[in-house]
Every structure is written in structure tokens, then in C-alpha cells.
Design a protein around this motif. Sequence first.
Motif, PDB file in Angstrom:
ATOM      1  N   GLU A  76      20.361  45.602  11.542  1.00 14.68           N
ATOM      2  CA  GLU A  76      20.266  44.886  12.818  1.00 14.68           C
ATOM      3  C   GLU A  76      19.533  45.721  13.866  1.00 14.68           C
ATOM      4  OE1 GLU A  76      24.091  43.455  13.971  1.00 14.68           O
ATOM      5  OE2 GLU A  76      24.238  42.132  12.235  1.00 14.68           O
ATOM      6  N   ARG A  77      19.808  47.013  13.906  1.00 16.71           N
ATOM      7  CA  ARG A  77      19.103  47.879  14.870  1.00 16.71           C
ATOM      8  C   ARG A  77      17.617  47.940  14.545  1.00 16.71           C
ATOM      9  NH1 ARG A  77      23.750  51.095  14.249  1.00 16.71           N
ATOM     10  NH2 ARG A  77      22.659  52.424  12.789  1.00 16.71           N
ATOM     11  N   SER A  78      17.273  47.918  13.256  1.00 17.98           N
ATOM     12  CA  SER A  78      15.873  47.964  12.862  1.00 17.98           C
ATOM     13  C   SER A  78      15.127  46.706  13.284  1.00 17.98           C
ATOM     14  CB  SER A  78      15.753  48.139  11.344  1.00 17.98           C
ATOM     15  OG  SER A  78      16.277  49.379  10.968  1.00 17.98           O
ATOM     16  N   LEU A  79      15.806  45.572  13.286  1.00 16.02           N
ATOM     17  CA  LEU A  79      15.176  44.305  13.676  1.00 16.02           C
ATOM     18  C   LEU A  79      15.062  44.125  15.189  1.00 16.02           C
ATOM     19  CD1 LEU A  79      16.871  41.839  11.189  1.00 16.02           C
ATOM     20  CD2 LEU A  79      14.491  42.534  11.223  1.00 16.02           C
ATOM     21  N   ARG A  80      15.834  44.877  15.942  1.00 15.06           N
ATOM     22  CA  ARG A  80      15.904  44.671  17.392  1.00 15.06           C
ATOM     23  C   ARG A  80      14.530  44.775  18.060  1.00 15.06           C
ATOM     24  NH1 ARG A  80      20.104  48.162  19.257  1.00 15.06           N
ATOM     25  NH2 ARG A  80      21.454  46.574  18.415  1.00 15.06           N
ATOM     26  N   LEU A  81      13.703  45.734  17.659  1.00  8.89           N
ATOM     27  CA  LEU A  81      12.373  45.901  18.256  1.00  8.89           C
ATOM     28  C   LEU A  81      11.517  44.653  18.042  1.00  8.89           C
ATOM     29  CD1 LEU A  81      10.281  47.762  19.653  1.00  8.89           C
ATOM     30  CD2 LEU A  81       9.636  48.537  17.379  1.00  8.89           C
ATOM     31  N   ALA A  82      11.529  44.114  16.835  1.00 15.86           N
ATOM     32  CA  ALA A  82      10.727  42.927  16.538  1.00 15.86           C
ATOM     33  C   ALA A  82      11.219  41.718  17.311  1.00 15.86           C
ATOM     34  CB  ALA A  82      10.755  42.642  15.042  1.00 15.86           C
ATOM     35  N   VAL A  83      12.527  41.555  17.417  1.00 16.40           N
ATOM     36  CA  VAL A  83      13.086  40.408  18.135  1.00 16.40           C
ATOM     37  C   VAL A  83      12.760  40.508  19.617  1.00 16.40           C
ATOM     38  CG1 VAL A  83      15.248  39.275  18.807  1.00 16.40           C
ATOM     39  CG2 VAL A  83      14.889  40.003  16.434  1.00 16.40           C
ATOM     40  N   THR A  84      12.894  41.689  20.190  1.00 17.37           N
ATOM     41  CA  THR A  84      12.577  41.879  21.613  1.00 17.37           C
ATOM     42  C   THR A  84      11.104  41.609  21.867  1.00 17.37           C
ATOM     43  OG1 THR A  84      14.313  43.546  21.772  1.00 17.37           O
ATOM     44  CG2 THR A  84      12.656  43.519  23.516  1.00 17.37           C
ATOM     45  N   LYS A  85      10.219  42.110  21.009  1.00 19.31           N
ATOM     46  CA  LYS A  85       8.784  41.881  21.174  1.00 19.31           C
ATOM     47  C   LYS A  85       8.453  40.390  21.107  1.00 19.31           C
ATOM     48  CE  LYS A  85       4.342  41.898  19.316  1.00 19.31           C
ATOM     49  NZ  LYS A  85       3.947  40.585  19.765  1.00 19.31           N
ATOM     50  N   ARG A  86       9.084  39.690  20.148  1.00 20.76           N
ATOM     51  CA  ARG A  86       8.844  38.261  20.007  1.00 20.76           C
ATOM     52  C   ARG A  86       9.296  37.497  21.252  1.00 20.76           C
ATOM     53  NH1 ARG A  86      12.501  36.295  16.002  1.00 20.76           N
ATOM     54  NH2 ARG A  86      13.785  35.740  17.759  1.00 20.76           N
ATOM     55  N   LYS A  87      10.445  37.868  21.808  1.00 25.07           N
ATOM     56  CA  LYS A  87      10.951  37.183  23.000  1.00 25.07           C
ATOM     57  C   LYS A  87      10.053  37.429  24.206  1.00 25.07           C
ATOM     58  CE  LYS A  87      15.835  36.934  21.873  1.00 25.07           C
ATOM     59  NZ  LYS A  87      17.181  37.374  22.265  1.00 25.07           N
ATOM     60  N   SER A  89       6.776  38.380  24.235  1.00 23.70           N
ATOM     61  CA  SER A  89       5.405  37.899  24.097  1.00 23.70           C
ATOM     62  C   SER A  89       5.308  36.414  23.762  1.00 23.70           C
ATOM     63  CB  SER A  89       4.683  38.685  23.000  1.00 23.70           C
ATOM     64  OG  SER A  89       5.227  38.357  21.740  1.00 23.70           O
ATOM     65  N   GLY A  90       6.407  35.806  23.405  1.00 23.10           N
ATOM     66  CA  GLY A  90       6.357  34.404  23.010  1.00 23.10           C
ATOM     67  C   GLY A  90       6.003  34.214  21.552  1.00 23.10           C
ATOM     68  N   GLY A  91       5.963  35.284  20.786  1.00 20.80           N
ATOM     69  CA  GLY A  91       5.686  35.185  19.354  1.00 20.80           C
ATOM     70  C   GLY A  91       4.206  35.191  19.047  1.00 20.80           C
ATOM     71  N   SER A  92       3.887  35.057  17.780  1.00 18.08           N
ATOM     72  CA  SER A  92       2.497  35.039  17.326  1.00 18.08           C
ATOM     73  C   SER A  92       2.019  33.593  17.213  1.00 18.08           C
ATOM     74  CB  SER A  92       2.379  35.714  15.960  1.00 18.08           C
ATOM     75  OG  SER A  92       2.811  37.048  16.040  1.00 18.08           O
ATOM     76  N   ARG A  93       0.738  33.405  17.377  1.00 22.40           N
ATOM     77  CA  ARG A  93       0.180  32.060  17.313  1.00 22.40           C
ATOM     78  C   ARG A  93      -0.332  31.700  15.916  1.00 22.40           C
ATOM     79  NH1 ARG A  93       1.397  30.929  22.075  1.00 22.40           N
ATOM     80  NH2 ARG A  93       0.507  31.746  23.970  1.00 22.40           N
ATOM     81  N   SER A  94      -0.426  32.682  15.034  1.00 25.78           N
ATOM     82  CA  SER A  94      -0.900  32.401  13.684  1.00 25.78           C
ATOM     83  C   SER A  94      -0.117  33.247  12.687  1.00 25.78           C
ATOM     84  CB  SER A  94      -2.389  32.729  13.559  1.00 25.78           C
ATOM     85  OG  SER A  94      -2.586  34.124  13.645  1.00 25.78           O
ATOM     86  N   MET A  95      -0.088  32.789  11.458  1.00 34.91           N
ATOM     87  CA  MET A  95       0.632  33.505  10.412  1.00 34.91           C
ATOM     88  C   MET A  95      -0.002  34.874  10.127  1.00 34.91           C
ATOM     89  SD  MET A  95       3.223  33.782   8.666  1.00 34.91           S
ATOM     90  CE  MET A  95       4.099  32.278   8.403  1.00 34.91           C
ATOM     91  N   GLN A 100       0.582  40.816  10.593  1.00 35.34           N
ATOM     92  CA  GLN A 100       0.079  42.102  11.086  1.00 35.34           C
ATOM     93  C   GLN A 100       1.107  42.757  12.016  1.00 35.34           C
ATOM     94  OE1 GLN A 100      -3.553  40.906  12.953  1.00 35.34           O
ATOM     95  NE2 GLN A 100      -4.693  40.782  11.021  1.00 35.34           N
ATOM     96  N   THR A 101       1.689  41.955  12.890  1.00 35.34           N
ATOM     97  CA  THR A 101       2.700  42.481  13.810  1.00 35.34           C
ATOM     98  C   THR A 101       3.911  42.984  13.041  1.00 35.34           C
ATOM     99  OG1 THR A 101       1.974  40.968  15.538  1.00 35.34           O
ATOM    100  CG2 THR A 101       4.148  41.930  15.799  1.00 35.34           C
ATOM    101  N   ALA A 102       4.327  42.250  12.028  1.00 34.52           N
ATOM    102  CA  ALA A 102       5.468  42.672  11.220  1.00 34.52           C
ATOM    103  C   ALA A 102       5.167  43.993  10.503  1.00 34.52           C
ATOM    104  CB  ALA A 102       5.831  41.583  10.207  1.00 34.52           C
ATOM    105  N   ASP A 103       3.935  44.138   9.996  1.00 31.49           N
ATOM    106  CA  ASP A 103       3.552  45.387   9.324  1.00 31.49           C
ATOM    107  C   ASP A 103       3.582  46.567  10.295  1.00 31.49           C
ATOM    108  OD1 ASP A 103       3.204  44.019   6.952  1.00 31.49           O
ATOM    109  OD2 ASP A 103       1.016  43.900   7.139  1.00 31.49           O
ATOM    110  N   LEU A 104       3.040  46.356  11.491  1.00 31.46           N
ATOM    111  CA  LEU A 104       3.030  47.431  12.499  1.00 31.46           C
ATOM    112  C   LEU A 104       4.446  47.814  12.908  1.00 31.46           C
ATOM    113  CD1 LEU A 104       0.064  46.320  14.780  1.00 31.46           C
ATOM    114  CD2 LEU A 104       0.161  48.350  13.323  1.00 31.46           C
ATOM    115  N   LEU A 105       5.275  46.821  13.177  1.00 35.05           N
ATOM    116  CA  LEU A 105       6.647  47.112  13.584  1.00 35.05           C
ATOM    117  C   LEU A 105       7.434  47.764  12.455  1.00 35.05           C
ATOM    118  CD1 LEU A 105       7.459  43.929  15.686  1.00 35.05           C
ATOM    119  CD2 LEU A 105       6.996  46.236  16.520  1.00 35.05           C
ATOM    120  N   SER A 106       7.139  47.377  11.219  1.00 34.62           N
ATOM    121  CA  SER A 106       7.798  48.003  10.079  1.00 34.62           C
ATOM    122  C   SER A 106       7.426  49.486   9.986  1.00 34.62           C
ATOM    123  CB  SER A 106       7.409  47.274   8.799  1.00 34.62           C
ATOM    124  OG  SER A 106       7.969  47.913   7.688  1.00 34.62           O
TER     125      SER A 106
END
Length: 140
Positions: A76-87, A89-95, A100-106
Motif C-alpha cells: 500500500e505504501r508503494s502504491l501511494r505515490l502513483a495514487v497521489t500523482k493520478r489524483k 494530475s487527473g490521470g493519463s489520457r492514453s494507455m 510509461q508513468t507506471a514504469d517510471l513510478l515503479s
Amino acid sequence: MRRFDSIDSGRENPEGFDYRTWATDFKSRLAELLNTWLGRVGYAAGLLLRSLRDKAAQWWYFLDDPSIPPDNNLAERSLRLAVTKRKVSGGSRSMPRFEQTADLLSAIQTCRFQEKSAMAFFRDAIFAHTCNFSMPSLIP
């Protein structure tokens, strides 16, 4: 001392006879209670109780293997950065951009978990890419 302090110390020292006895006793008492209550509850509660009974090896696996934590706080702590970024920025507009964002955050979270500098990793990766060197790895 709380009751669970001794259980936690038993998990850290799995050779301790008391912990293994406690874990075995817990699982047998739970199985007995599940069988007792299965015939007395309604449909929804019965589904839960049957799941706990039928998948007991999966639900209580951490009791048998002390190297497995009983919670998923690290995930859950590992996912927190991705969830905060998504909230924010409003998320990504394309798959592809989402991937790419998931790879960078990973990569960032892996560096953080391994106590390495994410900036140094990305610098080394860019340098390796531009100079046709082998890419740095995050696999220890």
C-alpha cells in the motif's frame, strides 16, 4: 505486556515452541468455530465463513512462514505515490502514457525501497542509452 507482543516476538524467532503452539492452536480453534457457526448464519455470512474455511491455507499462510508479514502495508505504501500523482494530475489520457508513468513510478519506488538515488539511476540509464552501454538494473 500485551498479549500480541509475545506473538510478535515468536514470529521473529520462529524456533520458539510457544509461537508454533499458539499458531497451531489458533488455526484449530478457528476451524472449530467456523464449523460451529456455518449452520447458524445467513447466506452472506455463510459465504464469508465458507471462504475462510475452504481457503484457510491461503488466509493464514503467514502464520506458518514468519518471513511473510501479516499485512500488506508495504504494498500500500508503494502504491501511494502513483495514487497521489493520478489524483493531482487527473490521470493519463492514453494507455501508452499510463504505462510509461507506471514504469517510471515503479523505478522510483524500487530505488526508494533499495535506498538508492532515483536521480542517479535515471542519469546512469540515460548515459547508458546514449552511449550504447548496458542499461543499469534495479535487480539486486
